[in-house]
Design an enzyme around this catalytic site. Structure first.
Site, PDB file in Angstrom:
ATOM      1  N   TRP A 160      39.266  31.714 -25.455  1.00  0.00           N
ATOM      2  CA  TRP A 160      39.292  30.438 -25.018  1.00  0.00           C
ATOM      3  C   TRP A 160      39.439  29.412 -26.156  1.00  0.00           C
ATOM      4  CZ3 TRP A 160      35.415  28.249 -27.426  1.00  0.00           C
ATOM      5  CH2 TRP A 160      34.172  29.059 -27.855  1.00  0.00           C
ATOM      6  N   ALA A 186      42.037  33.718 -21.372  1.00  0.00           N
ATOM      7  CA  ALA A 186      40.418  33.944 -21.261  1.00  0.00           C
ATOM      8  C   ALA A 186      40.335  33.261 -19.859  1.00  0.00           C
ATOM      9  CB  ALA A 186      39.996  33.027 -22.270  1.00  0.00           C
ATOM     10  N   SER A 239      36.624  38.758 -29.924  1.00  0.00           N
ATOM     11  CA  SER A 239      35.489  39.197 -30.527  1.00  0.00           C
ATOM     12  C   SER A 239      35.695  40.265 -31.188  1.00  0.00           C
ATOM     13  CB  SER A 239      34.159  38.972 -29.732  1.00  0.00           C
ATOM     14  OG  SER A 239      34.092  39.881 -28.620  1.00  0.00           O
ATOM     15  N   GLU A 260      42.971  40.537 -33.879  1.00  0.00           N
ATOM     16  CA  GLU A 260      42.600  39.313 -34.627  1.00  0.00           C
ATOM     17  C   GLU A 260      41.295  38.988 -34.082  1.00  0.00           C
ATOM     18  OE1 GLU A 260      44.178  37.707 -36.797  1.00  0.00           O
ATOM     19  OE2 GLU A 260      46.259  38.516 -36.629  1.00  0.00           O
ATOM     20  N   CYS A 294      37.800  30.955 -35.219  1.00  0.00           N
ATOM     21  CA  CYS A 294      37.370  32.215 -35.979  1.00  0.00           C
ATOM     22  C   CYS A 294      37.359  31.868 -37.807  1.00  0.00           C
ATOM     23  CB  CYS A 294      38.494  33.420 -35.607  1.00  0.00           C
ATOM     24  SG  CYS A 294      40.228  32.695 -35.958  1.00  0.00           S
TER      25      CYS A 294
HETATM   26  P1  NAD Z   1      36.012  37.509 -26.294  1.00  0.00           P
HETATM   27  O1  NAD Z   1      36.197  38.776 -27.230  1.00  0.00           O
HETATM   28  O2  NAD Z   1      34.720  37.581 -25.618  1.00  0.00           O
HETATM   29  O3  NAD Z   1      37.293  37.562 -25.206  1.00  0.00           O
HETATM   30  C1  NAD Z   1      38.566  37.474 -25.605  1.00  0.00           C
HETATM   31  C2  NAD Z   1      39.412  37.803 -24.490  1.00  0.00           C
HETATM   32  O4  NAD Z   1      39.171  39.126 -24.263  1.00  0.00           O
HETATM   33  C3  NAD Z   1      39.342  37.066 -23.336  1.00  0.00           C
HETATM   34  O5  NAD Z   1      40.519  36.780 -22.766  1.00  0.00           O
HETATM   35  C4  NAD Z   1      38.360  37.785 -22.290  1.00  0.00           C
HETATM   36  O6  NAD Z   1      38.578  37.603 -21.024  1.00  0.00           O
HETATM   37  C5  NAD Z   1      39.054  39.463 -22.781  1.00  0.00           C
HETATM   38  N1  NAD Z   1      38.029  40.268 -22.520  1.00  0.00           N
HETATM   39  C6  NAD Z   1      36.598  40.379 -22.538  1.00  0.00           C
HETATM   40  N2  NAD Z   1      36.060  41.552 -22.405  1.00  0.00           N
HETATM   41  C7  NAD Z   1      37.223  42.419 -22.268  1.00  0.00           C
HETATM   42  C8  NAD Z   1      37.335  43.844 -21.870  1.00  0.00           C
HETATM   43  N3  NAD Z   1      36.273  44.663 -21.618  1.00  0.00           N
HETATM   44  N4  NAD Z   1      38.717  44.367 -21.789  1.00  0.00           N
HETATM   45  C9  NAD Z   1      39.650  43.363 -21.828  1.00  0.00           C
HETATM   46  N5  NAD Z   1      39.463  42.199 -22.310  1.00  0.00           N
HETATM   47  C10 NAD Z   1      38.271  41.736 -22.315  1.00  0.00           C
HETATM   48  O7  NAD Z   1      36.220  36.432 -27.238  1.00  0.00           O
HETATM   49  P2  NAD Z   1      36.036  34.778 -26.840  1.00  0.00           P
HETATM   50  O8  NAD Z   1      34.549  34.551 -26.601  1.00  0.00           O
HETATM   51  O9  NAD Z   1      37.144  34.409 -25.750  1.00  0.00           O
HETATM   52  O10 NAD Z   1      36.733  34.409 -28.221  1.00  0.00           O
HETATM   53  C11 NAD Z   1      35.859  33.982 -29.448  1.00  0.00           C
HETATM   54  C12 NAD Z   1      36.018  35.070 -30.344  1.00  0.00           C
HETATM   55  O11 NAD Z   1      37.354  35.300 -30.747  1.00  0.00           O
HETATM   56  C13 NAD Z   1      35.312  34.806 -31.735  1.00  0.00           C
HETATM   57  O12 NAD Z   1      34.833  36.217 -31.996  1.00  0.00           O
HETATM   58  C14 NAD Z   1      36.363  34.626 -32.457  1.00  0.00           C
HETATM   59  O13 NAD Z   1      36.210  34.661 -33.962  1.00  0.00           O
HETATM   60  C15 NAD Z   1      37.488  35.299 -31.973  1.00  0.00           C
HETATM   61  N6  NAD Z   1      38.779  34.773 -32.485  1.00  0.00           N
HETATM   62  C16 NAD Z   1      39.506  35.218 -33.364  1.00  0.00           C
HETATM   63  C17 NAD Z   1      40.800  34.916 -33.876  1.00  0.00           C
HETATM   64  C18 NAD Z   1      41.512  35.421 -35.010  1.00  0.00           C
HETATM   65  O14 NAD Z   1      42.809  35.251 -34.915  1.00  0.00           O
HETATM   66  N7  NAD Z   1      41.130  36.367 -35.630  1.00  0.00           N
HETATM   67  C19 NAD Z   1      41.121  33.503 -33.231  1.00  0.00           C
HETATM   68  C20 NAD Z   1      40.475  33.140 -32.134  1.00  0.00           C
HETATM   69  C21 NAD Z   1      39.201  33.407 -31.888  1.00  0.00           C
END
Ligand code: NAD
Length: 487
Positions: A160, A186, A239, A260, A294
């Site tokens: 998100w 998300a 994450s 990522e 991130c």
């Molecule tokens: P999140 O991991 O909770 O969710 C990311 C996505 O995964 C969302 O679309 C969510 O609905 C989906 N998801 C959640 N559980 C799942 C499952 N069991 N199976 C499949 N999909 C699932 O992360 P968030 O809170 O949306 O975003 C923040 C995180 O993203 C932070 O850790 C941040 O560092 C990371 N991030 C990394 C980068 C990068 O390029 N490395 C960029 C942006 C954000």
């Protein structure tokens, strides 16, 4: 639906695109409320896809795959280029939409739209430059030809915090490579994804090439899609915890993964650094998206000689930021995405303070409706405080004092993450030497902002696998095929 805080041009059909988008059809529905983080109120509802909807999306992507794969690079490039132009033309509406559902301040949202659109322009150019290779075998008797083919149906899962850019960073190279995709944004920020799909339709993306589904049950939906042998790629941004689950899931069908994941960026300041430049860089590295990035500086390691001046300067700048709803004019720090996010920040700050950290500004959630945490500066933070190992993901700058280069390097590397890092020193040779010792995928030297579509974005250690953007990003969506040719 409460549209009290909607923007004046909410009537724009672009901003109303919010059905499941499967095989070029919009399927209206509800089930997932989208909240306005500045008030906590519901802004809209989007459909909640189940496993059978997801399988229809795979079916649609499969039906479109052969046709899309057969298009010329130039045709794919021109569609992506049109998509870039449409995003640019609608930049203001998209920025408002991002700001509304994500909460980020409008200047940040505008920056994101420009950054996001650029992935389409960049990959419209890269589509025509997909590399191939010809070599002679060392014996000189045979030829080695290497071709790159689209990897196949790609599942794209995005977070998100950058609802537009994380999607275009995947869709751009996937489409340029010749793959069809299913995007699962998300649930907190689906409106931007649907709005962009509308623009893609207008740009001429054929039905089924891009499908978008939202769901409250991502685990089951994703597992079902990964178990379908037609899905050959998973590109995930989110994450590290969820990334680990998905890697295990993808292993069952040996699906190629680009990951990522989370970060814990150190921001190292040496005594000889230019203080004004450091403060400019620190504000960008910490406060882009109110710290919900991130690449956000998560740990400020500052050498003794410049420590106090840094803390004073940062406190002055952080305290002066205007906090408010992202869409309000003048807002520089919007709300956090959810109440839960505020609670997490509060927990991390309270723990550090209970262990001796000093609060220079901020330090507690703001009262009232909306999910606000104020810009906060702490120093004297214990190096083993939880905030030194967890992503704060908010506007909190913890400052740690160090004496020697070795100490700074040891502290910087003392994390499971390795996404981004920052070093400030007037001595470039010194900064580059220290940089070589930092375990990271990306390093800002005297710069607080590193993201660029033309550069390879990604991390080492548990921050991920693979790179997005740059000239190699397209290869994440391709397979090398080797032809042993007698001629
Ligand atoms: P999140 O991991 O909770 O969710 C990311 C996505 O995964 C969302 O679309 C969510 O609905 C989906 N998801 C959640 N559980 C799942 C499952 N069991 N199976 C499949 N999909 C699932 O992360 P968030 O809170 O949306 O975003 C923040 C995180 O993203 C932070 O850790 C941040 O560092 C990371 N991030 C990394 C980068 C990068 O390029 N490395 C960029 C942006 C954000």
């Amino acid at each position: 639906m409460n549209i009290e805080r909607s923007i004046p041009n909410f009537a724009d059909p672009l901003l109303h695109a919010r059905g499941l988008y499967i095989g070029g059809q919009w399927e209206a529905g509800g089930g997932i409320p989208v909240f306005d983080p500045s008030t906590g109120r519901t802004l809209a509802e989007v459909p909640d896809a189940n496993v059978s909807d997801a399988m229809r999306a795979v079916e649609a992507a499969e039906k479109a795959a052969a046709g899309w794969r057969a298009t010329s690079a130039r045709q794919r490039a021109e569609i992506l280029r049109r998509w870039f132009e449409l995003m640019t033309r609608h930049a203001e509406e998209l920025a408002h939409l991002i700001s509304l559902e994500n909460g980020k301040a409008l200047p940040d949202a505008r920056g994101e739209v420009a950054y996001a659109a650029e992935f389409f322009r960049w990959y419209s150019e890269e589509a025509a430059r997909i590399p191939g290779e010809h070599r002679h075998t060392p014996s000189g008797s045979h030829n080695i030809l290497v071709d790159h083919e689209p990897i196949g149906i790609s599942l794209l899962i995005t977070p998100w915090n950058f609802p537009a850019a994380m999607a275009t960073r995947k869709i751009g190279p996937a489409l340029a490579a010749g793959c069809t995709v299913i995007l699962k944004p998300a649930s907190e920020t689906p409106l931007t994804a649907y709005a962009m799909a509308r623009l893609g339709e207008e740009a001429g993306v054929p039905a089924g090439v891009v499908n978008v589904i939202t769901t409250t049950n991502p685990g089951a939906v994703t597992s079902a899609m990964l178990a379908d042998h037609r899905v050959r790629k998973l590109s995930f941004t989110g994450s590290t915890g969820v990334g680990r689950i998905l890697l295990a899931e993808a292993a069952k069908s040996v699906v190629s993964c680009s990951m990522e994941l989370g970060g814990n960026a150190p921001f190292i300041v040496f005594d000889d650094a230019d203080l004004d430049a450091v403060l400019d860089g620190a504000m960008v590295a910490k406060m882009r998206n109110a710290g919900e990035a991130c690449t956000a500086a998560n740990r400020f390691y500052v050498q003794s000689g410049i420590h106090d001046a840094f803390v004073a300067g940062l406190t002055e700048r952080m305290a002066a930021l205007k906090v408010g709803p992202g869409t309000d004019p003048g807002t520089q720090c919007g709300p956090m995405i959810t109440k839960k996010a505020v609670e997490k920040i509060d927990r991390l700050v309270s723990e550090a303070v209970s262990r001796g950290a000093r609060v220079h500004t901020g330090g507690a959630p703001l009262p009232g409706s909306g999910f606000y945490y104020p810009p906060t500066v702490l120093d004297n933070v214990p190096v083993d405080a939880s905030m030194a190992s967890e992503e704060i993901f908010g506007p909190v700058a913890p400052v740690y004092r160090f004496e020697t280069e070795d100490e700074a390097v040891r502290l910087a590397n003392d994390t499971e993450y390795g996404l981004a890092a920052y070093i400030y020193s007037r001595d470039l040779k010194h900064a580059m030497r220290v940089g070589k010792r930092i375990e990271t995928g990306m390093l800002g030297i005297n710069r607080g902002l590193m993201s660029d579509p033309a550069a390879p974005f990604g991390g080492v250690k548990q921050s991920g696998l693979g790179r997005e953007g740059g000239v190699t990003g397209i290869l994440e969506f391709m397979e090398a095929k080797y032809y042993a040719v007698e001629f």
